[in-house]
Design an enzyme around this catalytic site. Structure first.
Site, PDB file in Angstrom:
ATOM      1  N   GLY A  69     -15.797 -34.736 -11.627  1.00 16.79           N
ATOM      2  CA  GLY A  69     -15.852 -34.203 -12.981  1.00 16.79           C
ATOM      3  C   GLY A  69     -14.507 -34.282 -13.679  1.00 16.79           C
ATOM      4  N   THR A  70     -13.439 -34.037 -12.931  1.00 12.99           N
ATOM      5  CA  THR A  70     -12.099 -34.134 -13.513  1.00 12.99           C
ATOM      6  C   THR A  70     -11.811 -35.565 -13.963  1.00 12.99           C
ATOM      7  OG1 THR A  70     -11.224 -32.281 -12.229  1.00 12.99           O
ATOM      8  CG2 THR A  70      -9.638 -33.909 -13.013  1.00 12.99           C
ATOM      9  N   GLN A 177     -20.336 -26.439 -16.148  1.00 14.35           N
ATOM     10  CA  GLN A 177     -20.946 -25.185 -15.720  1.00 14.35           C
ATOM     11  C   GLN A 177     -22.377 -25.003 -16.226  1.00 14.35           C
ATOM     12  OE1 GLN A 177     -19.889 -23.038 -13.534  1.00 14.35           O
ATOM     13  NE2 GLN A 177     -17.884 -23.962 -13.222  1.00 14.35           N
ATOM     14  N   SER A 194     -20.057 -32.326 -13.496  1.00  9.76           N
ATOM     15  CA  SER A 194     -19.663 -32.491 -12.100  1.00  9.76           C
ATOM     16  C   SER A 194     -20.805 -32.071 -11.195  1.00  9.76           C
ATOM     17  CB  SER A 194     -18.418 -31.640 -11.814  1.00  9.76           C
ATOM     18  OG  SER A 194     -17.922 -31.882 -10.524  1.00  9.76           O
ATOM     19  N   ALA A 195     -21.203 -32.948 -10.270  1.00  5.63           N
ATOM     20  CA  ALA A 195     -22.420 -32.739  -9.484  1.00  5.63           C
ATOM     21  C   ALA A 195     -22.345 -31.541  -8.548  1.00  5.63           C
ATOM     22  CB  ALA A 195     -22.731 -33.998  -8.677  1.00  5.63           C
ATOM     23  N   HIS A 196     -21.165 -31.224  -8.019  1.00  4.21           N
ATOM     24  CA  HIS A 196     -21.121 -30.124  -7.057  1.00  4.21           C
ATOM     25  C   HIS A 196     -21.307 -28.770  -7.717  1.00  4.21           C
ATOM     26  CE1 HIS A 196     -16.859 -30.048  -8.342  1.00  4.21           C
ATOM     27  NE2 HIS A 196     -16.845 -28.809  -7.918  1.00  4.21           N
ATOM     28  N   CYS A 323      -2.595 -12.133  -8.921  1.00  4.35           N
ATOM     29  CA  CYS A 323      -2.252 -11.742  -7.561  1.00  4.35           C
ATOM     30  C   CYS A 323      -2.829 -12.697  -6.523  1.00  4.35           C
ATOM     31  CB  CYS A 323      -2.781 -10.338  -7.276  1.00  4.35           C
ATOM     32  SG  CYS A 323      -2.294  -9.121  -8.504  1.00  4.35           S
TER      33      CYS A 323
END
Length: 466
Positions: A69-70, A177, A194-196, A323
């Site tokens: 996807g990136t 998303q 993005s497939a995942h 954090c």
């Protein structure tokens, strides 16, 4: 062990697993070759492209498979910008885009381009009118995610797309998303995914460039994927990704309302967490949001400690808290929204998440938060105690060198030492304090006066209201 981090990577869909195993046997050859094995692989690739295009709502020849996807985002941005170089070099994006967009914007700016960032409201939603106002002059491309990856807020894509079309500026939509839940509406120009994120295997992205959109692929090219994604692709993974997406669409069209079921579970979390745990802020749009995702932040809690304790209790969740970051800086999404970042928890339910697991999470969470707060010496929940009659009008708290959530904890302890109208000045060199001290004031109805630089850090001034 309940896995509640589907927004990072969804578990492999059963249909994807079956398709992957079958494609390993049938789709290993080069689909560009004319012999029998190559033709068989080509048929699988063409079928996968048709299935994915049907789910997206585009033509098959508009869709390219990429290695991630990136990769799709970067290829889409730089290809669209290069094609419009004569028009202008200004990239417009919202303040809450995925880091892949922000990194591409940094490279574009370093190369002499300009970038306009559009602010969002406290729910993380951009105003379509604000994007429209940024479209004049040399605007070359607009980037807008369909829904936010950290807080789930849906963006007004259709409205923004209409403004972009009227201005003649292409719109790239990052649908990573949301694509699992349905096609992206509106006359967008470029889309990535993005497939995942929808239960396909990792290593498969989608890049869609609609016909009529000027696009100039960058970098070395070859004959594969219309020149937009060079190299021999992972055909078995592509087949599995398309199969999972098609299965999700078929289930929804067949009446299986998994989105509605998960929305109900998320609504339960949104309502019950503030009831069960004091000093909590649930963030993101309560209505216009992804069905499976909820994010909340807990005062006086170290995000990393909270995630570790939830993991020990059997729950896998994510966080945008500073954090939990090696950079010790808050999530750019939470920062842009102006909400609390410390003790941040993102719950994103996978398909098939069980109601019993959600109930157990709600049962475990209060004690987990209480134990972490106790470890950090956080003040008890409740109204600020009255100051002693002889209380000084101002107190200075030295929290230099101490990290989230300690500066806010020390502020909460000190606010009871000054009378109404008195001030507490917190000295801190923690980047999260700039975000979390004003957020604390909003949550506890105290007045945030402002900040001043000091020799070693920043002085944050808070005035007691009551």
């Amino acid at each position: 062990m309940p896995y509640f981090d589907a927004a990072s990577a969804a578990p492999l869909h059963p249909v994807a697993r079956e398709a992957l195993l079958a494609a390993l046997d049938e789709g290993w050859a080069d689909p560009a070759r004319l012999y029998r094995e190559g033709r068989r692989a080509r048929l699988l690739l063409d079928a996968a492209r048709e299935a994915a295009a049907g789910a997206v709502g585009c033509r098959a020849d508009e869709l390219t498979f990429t290695p991630s996807g990136t990769h799709a985002v970067h290829s889409g941005i730089f290809g669209a910008l290069a094609a419009r170089r004569r028009v202008g070099r200004r990239l417009v994006h919202s303040a809450v885009e995925h880091s892949s967009v922000l990194h591409a914007a940094e490279v574009h700016a370093a190369d002499g381009g300009t970038v306009t960032e559009v602010a969002v409201d406290r729910a993380g939603r951009v105003a379509a009118a604000a994007v429209a106002a940024a479209l004049g002059g040399d605007a070359a491309l607009v980037c807008l995610q369909s829904a936010n990856h950290e807080v789930g807020t849906e963006q007004p894509v259709a409205e923004v797309a209409a403004h972009c079309r009227a201005a003649g500026v292409p719109l790239l939509v990052d649908a990573a998303q949301s694509l699992a839940w349905g096609p992206v509406p509106g006359p967008w120009s470029v889309l990535t995914a993005s497939a995942h994120k929808w239960g396909g295997p990792p290593g498969v992205g989608l890049l869609v460039v609609r016909k009529g959109t000027r696009f100039a692929p960058q970098g070395p090219l070859d004959e594969r994927e219309s020149g937009r994604s060079p190299g021999f692709g992972n055909l078995p993974a592509v087949v599995a990704a398309a199969a999972a997406l098609r299965a999700l669409r078929a289930a929804a069209e067949g009446g299986a309302d998994e989105a509605g079921r998960l929305r109900g579970l998320v609504d339960r979390i949104r309502a019950r967490v503030p009831e069960l745990v004091p000093d909590v802020e649930v963030v993101g749009d309560p209505v216009r949001r992804l069905p499976h995702l909820v994010t909340f932040s807990c005062l006086y809690v170290d995000g990393e400690a909270l995630l570790h304790e939830l993991d020990r209790a059997g729950f896998s969740v994510s966080s945008g808290s500073s954090c939990t970051s090696s950079t010790l800086t808050p999530s750019h999404v939470l920062r842009a929204m102006g909400v609390l970042s410390e003790g941040n928890v993102r719950v994103s339910l996978p398909w098939g998440a069980q109601e019993a697991d959600v109930e157990r999470f709600l049962a475990v969470l209060p004690e987990v938060v209480r134990s972490v707060r106790e470890r950090f010496g956080a003040p008890a929940a409740g109204p600020v105690r009255p100051a002693a009659p002889e209380a000084a009008p101002g107190v200075v708290v030295d929290a230099l060198g101490r990290r989230c959530p300690v500066p806010v904890i020390e502020l909460a302890k000190a606010i009871g030492e000054v009378p109404v109208g008195g001030t507490v000045t917190v000295l801190s060199d923690d980047a999260a304090a700039r975000q979390d001290i004003p957020a604390w004031c909003a949550m506890r109805e105290q007045e945030y006066v402002g900040e001043e630089p000091t020799e070693r850090g920043v002085a944050y001034v808070v005035r007691r209201r009551g």
